[in-house]
Design a protein around this motif. Structure first.
Motif, PDB file in Angstrom:
ATOM      1  N   PRO A  75       0.842  -1.312   0.085  1.00  0.00           N
ATOM      2  CA  PRO A  75      -0.029  -0.111  -0.042  1.00  0.00           C
ATOM      3  C   PRO A  75       0.868   1.277   0.052  1.00  0.00           C
ATOM      4  CG  PRO A  75       0.082  -0.860   2.199  1.00  0.00           C
ATOM      5  CD  PRO A  75       0.838  -2.005   1.430  1.00  0.00           C
ATOM      6  N   ASN A  76       0.175   2.233  -0.594  1.00  0.00           N
ATOM      7  CA  ASN A  76       0.799   3.790  -0.603  1.00  0.00           C
ATOM      8  C   ASN A  76       0.090   4.380   0.605  1.00  0.00           C
ATOM      9  OD1 ASN A  76       2.568   3.121  -2.400  1.00  0.00           O
ATOM     10  ND2 ASN A  76       0.965   3.567  -3.987  1.00  0.00           N
ATOM     11  N   ILE A  77       0.995   4.872   1.626  1.00  0.00           N
ATOM     12  CA  ILE A  77       0.486   5.649   2.754  1.00  0.00           C
ATOM     13  C   ILE A  77       0.948   7.289   2.617  1.00  0.00           C
ATOM     14  CG2 ILE A  77       0.335   5.733   5.325  1.00  0.00           C
ATOM     15  CD1 ILE A  77       0.919   2.823   5.280  1.00  0.00           C
ATOM     16  N   TYR A  78       0.054   7.992   2.749  1.00  0.00           N
ATOM     17  CA  TYR A  78       0.312   9.500   3.011  1.00  0.00           C
ATOM     18  C   TYR A  78      -0.225  10.030   4.059  1.00  0.00           C
ATOM     19  CZ  TYR A  78       0.940   8.432  -2.038  1.00  0.00           C
ATOM     20  OH  TYR A  78       1.461   8.082  -3.438  1.00  0.00           O
ATOM     21  N   SER A  79       0.700  10.885   4.633  1.00  0.00           N
ATOM     22  CA  SER A  79      -0.018  11.749   5.823  1.00  0.00           C
ATOM     23  C   SER A  79       0.385  13.103   5.754  1.00  0.00           C
ATOM     24  CB  SER A  79       0.634  10.839   7.035  1.00  0.00           C
ATOM     25  OG  SER A  79       0.438  11.796   8.183  1.00  0.00           O
ATOM     26  N   THR A  80      -0.625  13.856   6.476  1.00  0.00           N
ATOM     27  CA  THR A  80      -0.492  15.369   6.409  1.00  0.00           C
ATOM     28  C   THR A  80      -0.806  15.861   7.883  1.00  0.00           C
ATOM     29  OG1 THR A  80      -2.688  15.821   5.406  1.00  0.00           O
ATOM     30  CG2 THR A  80      -0.855  15.704   3.699  1.00  0.00           C
ATOM     31  N   GLY A  81      -0.437  16.967   8.218  1.00  0.00           N
ATOM     32  CA  GLY A  81      -0.777  17.417   9.383  1.00  0.00           C
ATOM     33  C   GLY A  81      -0.585  18.864   9.475  1.00  0.00           C
ATOM     34  N   ASN A  82      -1.353  19.587  10.686  1.00  0.00           N
ATOM     35  CA  ASN A  82      -1.391  20.929  10.699  1.00  0.00           C
ATOM     36  C   ASN A  82      -1.408  21.312  12.237  1.00  0.00           C
ATOM     37  OD1 ASN A  82      -4.383  21.655  11.211  1.00  0.00           O
ATOM     38  ND2 ASN A  82      -4.329  20.188   9.338  1.00  0.00           N
ATOM     39  N   TRP A  83      -0.959  22.450  12.606  1.00  0.00           N
ATOM     40  CA  TRP A  83      -1.083  22.846  13.807  1.00  0.00           C
ATOM     41  C   TRP A  83      -1.082  24.345  13.744  1.00  0.00           C
ATOM     42  CZ3 TRP A  83       1.970  26.036  16.978  1.00  0.00           C
ATOM     43  CH2 TRP A  83       1.608  25.613  18.498  1.00  0.00           C
ATOM     44  N   GLY A  84      -2.047  25.137  14.725  1.00  0.00           N
ATOM     45  CA  GLY A  84      -1.677  26.333  14.804  1.00  0.00           C
ATOM     46  C   GLY A  84      -2.274  27.055  16.087  1.00  0.00           C
ATOM     47  N   PHE A  85      -2.449  28.370  16.270  1.00  0.00           N
ATOM     48  CA  PHE A  85      -2.467  29.077  17.480  1.00  0.00           C
ATOM     49  C   PHE A  85      -3.752  30.327  17.049  1.00  0.00           C
ATOM     50  CE2 PHE A  85      -1.845  32.870  20.117  1.00  0.00           C
ATOM     51  CZ  PHE A  85      -1.787  32.305  21.312  1.00  0.00           C
ATOM     52  N   LEU A  86      -4.529  29.978  17.910  1.00  0.00           N
ATOM     53  CA  LEU A  86      -5.733  30.916  17.633  1.00  0.00           C
ATOM     54  C   LEU A  86      -6.019  31.867  19.072  1.00  0.00           C
ATOM     55  CD1 LEU A  86      -8.158  31.876  16.236  1.00  0.00           C
ATOM     56  CD2 LEU A  86      -9.627  30.021  17.049  1.00  0.00           C
ATOM     57  N   ASN A  87      -6.058  33.046  18.973  1.00  0.00           N
ATOM     58  CA  ASN A  87      -6.263  34.074  20.080  1.00  0.00           C
ATOM     59  C   ASN A  87      -7.669  34.677  19.815  1.00  0.00           C
ATOM     60  OD1 ASN A  87      -6.048  35.357  22.443  1.00  0.00           O
ATOM     61  ND2 ASN A  87      -4.426  36.692  21.748  1.00  0.00           N
ATOM     62  N   GLN A  88      -8.603  34.465  20.726  1.00  0.00           N
ATOM     63  CA  GLN A  88      -9.747  35.066  20.507  1.00  0.00           C
ATOM     64  C   GLN A  88     -10.258  36.022  21.924  1.00  0.00           C
ATOM     65  OE1 GLN A  88     -12.488  31.686  20.251  1.00  0.00           O
ATOM     66  NE2 GLN A  88     -12.452  31.590  18.061  1.00  0.00           N
ATOM     67  N   HIS A  89     -10.761  37.166  21.497  1.00  0.00           N
ATOM     68  CA  HIS A  89     -11.190  38.262  22.684  1.00  0.00           C
ATOM     69  C   HIS A  89     -12.472  38.801  22.334  1.00  0.00           C
ATOM     70  CE1 HIS A  89     -10.637  41.117  25.636  1.00  0.00           C
ATOM     71  NE2 HIS A  89     -11.158  42.156  24.901  1.00  0.00           N
ATOM     72  N   LEU A  90     -13.517  38.427  23.340  1.00  0.00           N
ATOM     73  CA  LEU A  90     -14.917  38.790  23.122  1.00  0.00           C
ATOM     74  C   LEU A  90     -15.310  39.839  24.018  1.00  0.00           C
ATOM     75  CD1 LEU A  90     -16.291  35.297  22.441  1.00  0.00           C
ATOM     76  CD2 LEU A  90     -15.629  36.850  20.661  1.00  0.00           C
ATOM     77  N   SER A  91     -16.003  40.778  23.388  1.00  0.00           N
ATOM     78  CA  SER A  91     -16.491  41.802  24.211  1.00  0.00           C
ATOM     79  C   SER A  91     -17.868  42.152  24.240  1.00  0.00           C
ATOM     80  CB  SER A  91     -15.715  43.249  23.887  1.00  0.00           C
ATOM     81  OG  SER A  91     -14.518  43.291  24.160  1.00  0.00           O
ATOM     82  N   LEU A  92     -18.671  42.147  25.133  1.00  0.00           N
ATOM     83  CA  LEU A  92     -20.196  42.337  25.094  1.00  0.00           C
ATOM     84  C   LEU A  92     -20.320  43.244  26.384  1.00  0.00           C
ATOM     85  CD1 LEU A  92     -22.731  41.656  23.811  1.00  0.00           C
ATOM     86  CD2 LEU A  92     -22.863  39.781  25.573  1.00  0.00           C
ATOM     87  N   GLY A  93     -20.741  44.574  25.853  1.00  0.00           N
ATOM     88  CA  GLY A  93     -20.866  45.486  27.026  1.00  0.00           C
ATOM     89  C   GLY A  93     -19.500  45.798  27.849  1.00  0.00           C
ATOM     90  N   SER A  94     -19.908  45.700  29.080  1.00  0.00           N
ATOM     91  CA  SER A  94     -18.832  45.676  30.018  1.00  0.00           C
ATOM     92  C   SER A  94     -18.036  44.458  30.233  1.00  0.00           C
ATOM     93  CB  SER A  94     -19.386  46.198  31.288  1.00  0.00           C
ATOM     94  OG  SER A  94     -20.492  45.339  31.825  1.00  0.00           O
ATOM     95  N   ALA A  95     -18.505  43.268  29.744  1.00  0.00           N
ATOM     96  CA  ALA A  95     -18.043  42.041  29.921  1.00  0.00           C
ATOM     97  C   ALA A  95     -17.218  41.699  28.627  1.00  0.00           C
ATOM     98  CB  ALA A  95     -19.309  41.059  30.196  1.00  0.00           C
ATOM     99  N   SER A  96     -15.833  40.978  29.350  1.00  0.00           N
ATOM    100  CA  SER A  96     -15.054  40.725  27.961  1.00  0.00           C
ATOM    101  C   SER A  96     -14.491  39.189  28.417  1.00  0.00           C
ATOM    102  CB  SER A  96     -14.094  41.703  27.749  1.00  0.00           C
ATOM    103  OG  SER A  96     -13.245  41.674  28.921  1.00  0.00           O
ATOM    104  N   GLN A  97     -14.059  38.630  27.345  1.00  0.00           N
ATOM    105  CA  GLN A  97     -13.516  37.316  27.557  1.00  0.00           C
ATOM    106  C   GLN A  97     -12.489  37.036  26.566  1.00  0.00           C
ATOM    107  OE1 GLN A  97     -16.572  34.171  27.344  1.00  0.00           O
ATOM    108  NE2 GLN A  97     -15.158  32.387  27.723  1.00  0.00           N
ATOM    109  N   SER A  98     -11.513  36.413  26.958  1.00  0.00           N
ATOM    110  CA  SER A  98     -10.422  35.924  25.966  1.00  0.00           C
ATOM    111  C   SER A  98     -10.083  34.474  26.237  1.00  0.00           C
ATOM    112  CB  SER A  98      -9.151  36.648  26.488  1.00  0.00           C
ATOM    113  OG  SER A  98      -9.202  38.126  26.329  1.00  0.00           O
ATOM    114  N   SER A  99      -9.726  33.981  25.057  1.00  0.00           N
ATOM    115  CA  SER A  99      -9.272  32.480  24.875  1.00  0.00           C
ATOM    116  C   SER A  99      -8.298  32.212  23.915  1.00  0.00           C
ATOM    117  CB  SER A  99     -10.717  31.802  24.500  1.00  0.00           C
ATOM    118  OG  SER A  99     -11.197  31.938  23.212  1.00  0.00           O
TER     119      SER A  99
END
Length: 206
Positions: A75-99
């Motif tokens: 058999p022929n076997i091929y493999s691919t992969g990916n990796w990343g970094f995601l920074n999210q910042h949410l603001s709703l009125g006076s409330a905010s959240q980061s992830s």
């Protein structure tokens, strides 16, 4: 007695010269044979023959065709992969959240050939026949080289035996010439006997 410059002394010089030459040649030929046996000569010819070395290299190269032909069933076997970094910042009125997250993934693909018209099977059969052919060619080359080496060895052995026999004959002729010279000095040998002895000596040296 004087024989008019054709006495046995004149014949003794060339006879002695040939005896020395034959003895030297005999020693030159006989010495290697004492140090080299038939099996040793064939072993050296087998290891050092350029023809056999080239044929062995061809056999090794041909052997590599079989694994390549069998690769069609794997058999022929091929493999691919990916990796990343995601920074999210949410603001709703006076409330905010980061992830912060690290999304990634791996992709694995396996291809197996099920049927291709017997092409891979025929390729394996062809590679096996090529290997057998190269092996037979190597065996033929080995037989040819070893046969030629054995023939050369026997020729040297034969020629050395001939030289030894002729050396013994020369030694016997030297004794005969010496005895005839003594008898000639005593007057016990006639001129015809001297010519006969000279002729026999020359015939033995031919």
């Amino acid at each position: 007695k004087s024989l008019g410059g054709r006495g046995l002394g004149a014949l003794a010089l060339p006879v002695l010269g040939k005896a020395v030459s034959l003895s030297a040649l005999c020693l030159a030929l006989a010495h290697p044979l004492k140090a080299e046996t038939m099996s040793g000569a064939l072993s050296k010819a087998y290891r050092s023959s350029p023809e056999l070395n080239a044929q062995r290299a061809d056999v090794r190269a041909t052997d590599e065709n079989l694994p390549a032909a069998k690769g069609g069933f794997r058999p022929n076997i091929y493999s691919t992969g990916n990796w990343g970094f995601l920074n999210q910042h949410l603001s709703l009125g006076s409330a905010s959240q980061s992830s912060q997250t690290h999304p990634g993934g791996i992709n694995l693909v396996v291809n197996q050939n099920l049927f291709n018209g017997f092409r891979d099977l025929n390729g394996i059969n062809r590679a096996e026949f090529q290997i057998k052919q190269s092996q037979q060619l190597l065996r033929n080359s080995e037989a040819s080289v070893l046969s030629a080496a054995a023939a050369a060895y026997m020729k040297v052995l034969r020629d050395t035996s001939i030289v030894l026999l002729r050396t013994d004959a020369v030694e016997a002729l030297e004794l005969q010439l010496s005895s005839t010279q003594i008898r000639l000095d005593r007057g016990e040998v006639s001129r015809s006997e001297e010519h006969t002895s000279e002729l026999q000596s020359r015939l033995h040296l031919v």
